[in-house]
Every structure is written in structure tokens, then in C-alpha cells.
Design a protein around this motif. Structure first.
Motif, PDB file in Angstrom:
ATOM      1  N   ASP A 165      38.759 112.910  81.269  1.00  0.00           N
ATOM      2  CA  ASP A 165      39.841 112.002  81.680  1.00  0.00           C
ATOM      3  C   ASP A 165      39.800 111.753  83.176  1.00  0.00           C
ATOM      4  O   ASP A 165      40.030 110.623  83.639  1.00  0.00           O
ATOM      5  N   HIS A 166      39.516 112.791  83.950  1.00  0.00           N
ATOM      6  CA  HIS A 166      39.445 112.641  85.406  1.00  0.00           C
ATOM      7  C   HIS A 166      38.302 111.711  85.804  1.00  0.00           C
ATOM      8  O   HIS A 166      38.475 110.822  86.659  1.00  0.00           O
ATOM      9  N   LEU A 167      37.136 111.883  85.179  1.00  0.00           N
ATOM     10  CA  LEU A 167      35.995 111.033  85.503  1.00  0.00           C
ATOM     11  C   LEU A 167      36.219 109.602  85.024  1.00  0.00           C
ATOM     12  O   LEU A 167      35.772 108.646  85.673  1.00  0.00           O
ATOM     13  N   THR A 168      36.909 109.441  83.896  1.00  0.00           N
ATOM     14  CA  THR A 168      37.240 108.095  83.418  1.00  0.00           C
ATOM     15  C   THR A 168      38.189 107.403  84.385  1.00  0.00           C
ATOM     16  O   THR A 168      38.050 106.207  84.672  1.00  0.00           O
ATOM     17  N   TYR A 169      39.151 108.158  84.917  1.00  0.00           N
ATOM     18  CA  TYR A 169      40.086 107.608  85.901  1.00  0.00           C
ATOM     19  C   TYR A 169      39.336 107.140  87.150  1.00  0.00           C
ATOM     20  O   TYR A 169      39.625 106.061  87.698  1.00  0.00           O
TER      21      TYR A 169
END
Length: 320
Positions: A165-169
């Protein structure tokens, strides 16, 4: 493998249970505590495949230990999962069937290869929608995120979901910057939804799913002596309500009805097609609430619908 296990010294029953072969399609894993037996099993399978004109693929064939390093390998990957054991203290480690501390815990996590592949797929979709509306990007990403998260929702995936989720953000921030003249247009692309901030969503309420929103639900193993053919409908009806792939509403109704169809009074089996029914049809003023819902077999639902008046339409005898 059972024939080979019968030739080993000791109790045949114990030898057969100790030598495990797990197979899915053309992928398989052989597990045993003795490395020598695993190597012999590999030779037996290689010889059997040779008679069929086939061979083991070298790049996918490895000898490894799940706890200690062996030839530079620890643990193994199977069907996109990484299986490995980690040393743990006396009070935190797993226990045997007899309650003896084992000194380690077995963790099954998403494999690093599959995580990288998933992130690359998300990045490709975002790059392909640089000029597309936000709603189009969300509608394309949601099925990818939902499917991948559901696949890994039964194992130790919480930390992996958070990282993805962090990398997608970060990738979405870069996408927003290319459209905002250097800024990320927070007010335009990110909103507060409920009590959650920084939700990638549109003004119309279309929201991007997150991996962390998928609950982690452990898979419940089938009892050793249970079978769909032994007539134990009580067990299979209740188990269906606990299965991670069952929708929440269906699971709730199964537990409420104790695994029994409200129309015919028979238990639900693992192969039955079930449908949610409104006791009082919505077309006749019924509400979409649990006190007005029941779970029925598909054929029972058809019978009930044919007689509950929901198919009758009120026509004015004198329309003119």
C-alpha cells in the motif's frame, strides 16, 4: 511415494505420514525430516518421469531446509507462497500434537517474487492511465488489488499488505504530480472517507481499495475423518459459514440458521448453490436488513419466489 515409504524401516503407517507429497497441477513439494530420504524420493520421481519422456526442471528443483540454511537456501516457495520456519522462545513457539514445544514457528508469507510482479503490474496500469480520469484508473486497479489481496488473505500478509500500500501510494503521488504542475492536488485526488484520511477517491465516491482493508482470515483445516460424502451435513454446513471465501452476508445467515435451509429444512452442503432471499420481497415493501433475510438453496429460492407475490405486477384495469 507410499510404495517407497513402505520400504523404510519402522512402522509403515508412521513412515507414510512422515513422507509428504503436496501437488498442484505439475508443481509439487516433497517433505521429510531426513535429507537422505528426500534425495531418494527425487531420484524415484526423476526415473518415473523419464519413462514418460519428461524431466524435472532444474531451475525449479531445489533441496532446502525450512529452518536451517542448506546450500544457501532457507525455506521454499510454492504457488506464490514462501514457507519458512523461524526459531522462537519456549512460550511463543509452536507445539506438537502432544503439546511439546518445537522451538520454532512456521510462517507462510507472500513470496518476494510475487510481490514484485504485483507491484510491477500496478505500476504498468498507473503509467498507462497518465491522462485518463481518476475514476478510470480506480476501476482498473480495484480488481487487481482485490484479487491479489484475497489470494493471500489466509496467510501472514499484514506487513506485506502495508508495504505494498505504501509503494502504491508513492506511485499514485507521482501520477498526481504529472497532472498537477508539480503538486499532488491533494484536495482533488485524496479525500477523507469516514474516519480515514488520504483516501484516493473521486467526488462521486468511487474509492481505491487498499490491500490492508482485506481482513486476514486463517484457513481452517478439514477434520481428518470428514468427507462431503459421509452425510455429516451439520459439519459441512457450519464449515461453509467459516470459509474465508464465503461472503459476509452468507456467512452470517448460515450461522444464524445453523446451517439449515429455511425453506426445505435440509442442511447446506459444500457443493450446494445458495442464495440470499428477502422474506418479505422488497417489491412489496420488505427491507434489506438481516431480520428480513434468509438463506435458501437455489431451487428452494425459485420455489419461494414463485409463490411470494414478488413476480405479480399491479396493472390498472382501466389505464385510460
Amino acid at each position: 511415494m507410499n510404495q517407497y515409504a513402505d520400504t523404510l524401516k519402522g512402522c509403515k503407517r508412521d513412515n507414510c505420514s512422515a513422507l509428504s507429497l503436496v501437488r498442484y497441477a505439475d508443481d509439487f513439494v516433497i517433505m521429510h525430516e531426513d535429507l537422505h530420504i528426500v534425495k531418494n524420493s527425487q531420484e524415484i520421481i526423476a526415473e518415473w518421469l523419464r519413462d514418460l519422456g519428461l524431466e524435472l526442471k532444474p531451475s525449479k528443483t531445489i533441496l532446502t531446509h525450512t529452518l536451517n540454511e542448506l546450500d544457501g537456501n532457507v525455506g521454499f516457495e510454492f504457488l506464490g507462497f514462501h514457507v519458512q520456519q523461524f526459531k522462537s522462545g519456549k512460550y511463543r513457539c509452536s507445539k506438537s500434537a502432544h503439546g511439546t514445544p518445537l522451538g520454532f514457528n512456521t510462517l507462510i508469507t507472500p513470496s518476494k517474487t510475487q510481490v514484485k510482479t504485483h507491484l510491477a503490474k500496478i505500476a504498468d496500469v498507473i503509467d498507462a492511465h497518465k491522462t485518463a480520469p481518476q475514476a478510470a484508473l480506480i476501476s482498473k486497479l480495484n480488481p487487481i488489488i482485490r484479487g491479489w489481496s484475497n489470494y493471500y488473505s489466509t496467510v501472514v500478509s499484514k506487513d506485506t499488505f502495508q508495504k505494498v500500500d505504501h509503494l502504491t501510494y508513492d506511485k499514485l503521488r507521482a501520477w498526481a504530480k504529472t497532472r498537477g504542475k508539480g503538486g499532488i492536488n491533494k484536495a482533488k485526488y485524496w479525500r477523507r472517507v469516514g474516519n480515514r484520511n488520504w483516501c484516493f477517491s473521486t467526488e462521486e465516491g468511487r474509492e481505491l481499495l487498499t490491500h490492508q482493508s482485506t481482513p486476514i482470515v486463517r484457513h481452517i483445516k478439514v477434520k481428518g475423518g470428514a468427507s462431503p460424502y459421509n452425510g455429516d451435513w451439520i459439519y459441512w454446513g457450519k464449515r461453509r459459514g467459516e470459509y474465508s471465501g464465503t461472503p459476509n452476508r452468507v456467512s452470517t445467515l448460515i450461522k444464524k440458521q445453523k446451517g439449515i435451509c429455511s425453506h426445505c429444512g435440509l442442511y447446506f452442503t459444500s457443493t450446494d448453490i445458495v442464495e440470499v432471499d428477502h422474506i418479505k420481497p422488497t417489491s412489496l415493501g420488505g427491507k434489506d436488513t438481516y431480520d428480513n433475510l434468509q438463506l435458501l438453496h437455489k431451487h428452494c429460492h425459485n420455489t419461494k419466489t414463485a409463490s411470494d407475490g414478488s413476480l405479480n405486477k399491479n396493472h390498472d384495469d382501466k389505464p385510460f
